[in-house]
Write a protein that holds these residues in place. Structure first.
Motif, short mmCIF file in Angstrom:
data_model
loop_
_atom_site.label_atom_id
_atom_site.label_comp_id
_atom_site.label_asym_id
_atom_site.label_seq_id
_atom_site.Cartn_x
_atom_site.Cartn_y
_atom_site.Cartn_z
N ASP A 63 68.19 35.79 34.76
CA ASP A 63 67.37 34.76 35.40
C ASP A 63 67.60 33.38 34.80
O ASP A 63 67.66 32.38 35.52
CB ASP A 63 65.89 35.13 35.29
CG ASP A 63 65.54 36.35 36.13
OD1 ASP A 63 65.02 36.18 37.23
OD2 ASP A 63 65.79 37.47 35.67
N LEU A 64 67.73 33.34 33.47
CA LEU A 64 67.93 32.05 32.81
C LEU A 64 69.41 31.75 32.56
O LEU A 64 69.78 30.61 32.30
CB LEU A 64 67.17 32.00 31.48
CG LEU A 64 65.65 32.04 31.57
CD1 LEU A 64 65.03 31.95 30.17
CD2 LEU A 64 65.13 30.90 32.44
N LEU A 86 58.58 32.78 28.61
CA LEU A 86 59.91 32.43 29.12
C LEU A 86 59.85 32.15 30.62
O LEU A 86 60.51 31.23 31.12
CB LEU A 86 60.89 33.57 28.84
CG LEU A 86 61.14 33.91 27.37
CD1 LEU A 86 62.14 35.05 27.25
CD2 LEU A 86 61.65 32.69 26.61
N LYS A 87 59.05 32.93 31.32
CA LYS A 87 58.91 32.70 32.76
C LYS A 87 58.21 31.37 33.02
O LYS A 87 58.56 30.65 33.96
CB LYS A 87 58.13 33.85 33.39
CG LYS A 87 58.90 35.17 33.42
CD LYS A 87 58.11 36.26 34.13
CE LYS A 87 58.93 37.54 34.24
NZ LYS A 87 58.19 38.63 34.94
N SER A 90 60.73 28.61 32.50
CA SER A 90 61.65 28.54 33.64
C SER A 90 61.00 27.79 34.80
O SER A 90 61.63 26.93 35.43
CB SER A 90 62.04 29.95 34.08
OG SER A 90 62.86 29.91 35.21
N SER A 91 59.74 28.09 35.06
CA SER A 91 59.02 27.41 36.14
C SER A 91 58.84 25.93 35.83
O SER A 91 58.93 25.08 36.72
CB SER A 91 57.66 28.07 36.37
OG SER A 91 57.81 29.42 36.76
N SER A 94 62.06 24.06 36.35
CA SER A 94 62.30 23.99 37.80
C SER A 94 61.44 22.91 38.44
O SER A 94 61.87 22.23 39.37
CB SER A 94 62.01 25.35 38.44
OG SER A 94 62.18 25.30 39.83
N GLN A 100 68.87 26.28 38.58
CA GLN A 100 69.03 27.38 37.64
C GLN A 100 70.22 27.16 36.73
O GLN A 100 70.18 27.43 35.53
CB GLN A 100 69.19 28.70 38.40
CG GLN A 100 69.02 29.96 37.54
CD GLN A 100 70.29 30.35 36.81
OE1 GLN A 100 71.39 29.97 37.23
NE2 GLN A 100 70.16 31.10 35.73
N SER A 103 69.20 24.64 34.02
CA SER A 103 68.38 25.25 32.98
C SER A 103 69.22 26.12 32.06
O SER A 103 69.02 26.15 30.84
CB SER A 103 67.26 26.09 33.61
OG SER A 103 66.39 25.28 34.37
N SER A 104 70.17 26.84 32.65
CA SER A 104 71.05 27.70 31.86
C SER A 104 71.82 26.88 30.83
O SER A 104 71.91 27.25 29.66
CB SER A 104 72.03 28.43 32.79
OG SER A 104 72.99 29.13 32.04
N LEU A 114 63.51 27.62 23.96
CA LEU A 114 62.97 28.87 24.50
C LEU A 114 61.63 29.24 23.87
O LEU A 114 60.84 29.96 24.47
CB LEU A 114 63.97 30.00 24.30
CG LEU A 114 65.25 29.91 25.14
CD1 LEU A 114 66.31 30.86 24.60
CD2 LEU A 114 64.94 30.23 26.60
#
Length: 308
Positions: A63-64, A86-87, A90-91, A94, A100, A103-104, A114
């Motif tokens: 995902d990341l 972590l989720k 990510s949000s 975003s 994505q 972010s990666s 993180l």
């Protein structure tokens, strides 16, 4: 009559010692069955903990887009970080407009993000860029991609002092800080920005001319004195025989690779019998390899024609 093992096993209240009852069939103390659990205690089986950790690794990888082994190596705190955090991160990224893939890249470059507290580092930096620097929201993605370290930099200790210094230097109006130049904000004023300005002045430029140079080419303030400025100036003057004033006309000289572009181009000119004054720095460096060879050929033909 002496006791025998047979007699002892028969009369023992614990049952036969020759055939003991399996432990799993023994009843626990009934008084312990109904004791409430200790407050705040969470019971997680080894299997559950392992599954949760594996789920976190899969989220990092898929995902990341982050190499989990490298991230754990550089940021051991990640091992105990909950998947939910972590989720949320990510949000959050975003919501700033990052894709994505963005972010990666950002998280791979700086795994400490993180486990960073968003309210202590990420959000203050974002608010500073939007409210103080006046970066348009749609340009946040460009700004963060160009310099992810902005999200880890302290606003009062680093970003704000650098911003105020740069504004005083002349980065206002049409020269104001934009998403392309926010990278300058992570530079320390005393240890980075001022020494670079001092070096340019040491070459013989006045303070006014130095300021004009950096306003014309802000990336000058991102170059290293020892790894960029000094060796390129020494080659310009010592090997190429050019004047420092050439830098005033073409400060982009410092943006070109010394080994990959500057030296090879100079060598080609020397091999064809041309001196440094035969062509300007801009003409020498901006052209592609093919265009530069054509330019040298034209100069060669012109030189031969003049002799005839």
């Amino acid at each position: 009559m002496p006791l025998t093992l047979t007699m002892l096993s028969f009369h023992s209240p614990l049952g036969s010692l020759t055939h003991p009852k399996p432990l799993q069939t023994l009843n626990p103390n009934p008084a312990l069955r109904f004791l409430p659990p200790v407050a705040g205690t969470t019971y997680i089986s080894g299997n559950d903990a392992g599954l949760r950790f594996r789920e976190k690794l899969l989220f990092l990888e898929h995902d990341l887009g982050v190499n989990s082994l490298r991230a754990l190596s550089l940021n051991p705190s990640l091992r105990s970080a909950p998947l939910s955090s972590l989720k949320s991160l990510s949000s959050l990224l975003s919501s700033f407009g990052l894709l994505q893939s963005d972010s990666s890249r950002v998280l791979s470059l700086h795994p400490s993000l993180l486990t960073a507290d968003p309210s202590a580092s990420i959000l203050p930096a974002i608010h500073f860029l939007l409210d103080t620097v006046s970066i348009p929201f749609l340009d946040l993605r460009l700004s963060i991609n160009r310099c992810p370290r902005l999200l880890l930099s302290s606003v009062p200790d680093r970003l704000l002092p650098s911003f105020n210094f740069l504004r005083g230097l002349g980065f206002v109006g049409r020269h104001r800080i934009t998403a392309r130049t926010t990278v300058l904000l992570i530079s320390d004023v005393e240890e980075t920005l001022i020494p670079k300005l001092d070096f340019v002045q040491s070459l013989g430029f006045s303070y006014t001319d130095t300021v004009k140079l950096v306003l014309r080419m802000p990336s000058l303030l991102t170059f290293s004195v020892e790894k960029n400025f000094r060796p390129k100036v020494e080659f310009l003057v010592g090997e190429m025989g050019r004047e420092i004033v050439d830098l005033k006309e073409f400060p982009q000289y410092f943006a070109y690779s010394l080994e990959g572009r500057i030296k090879p181009r100079h060598t080609m000119m020397v091999e064809r019998g041309f001196g440094s004054s035969s062509i300007s720095l801009g003409e020498m460096l901006k052209a592609s390899d093919g265009e530069f060879r054509e330019r040298l050929l034209e100069m060669r033909l012109s030189s031969v024609g003049e002799k005839l």
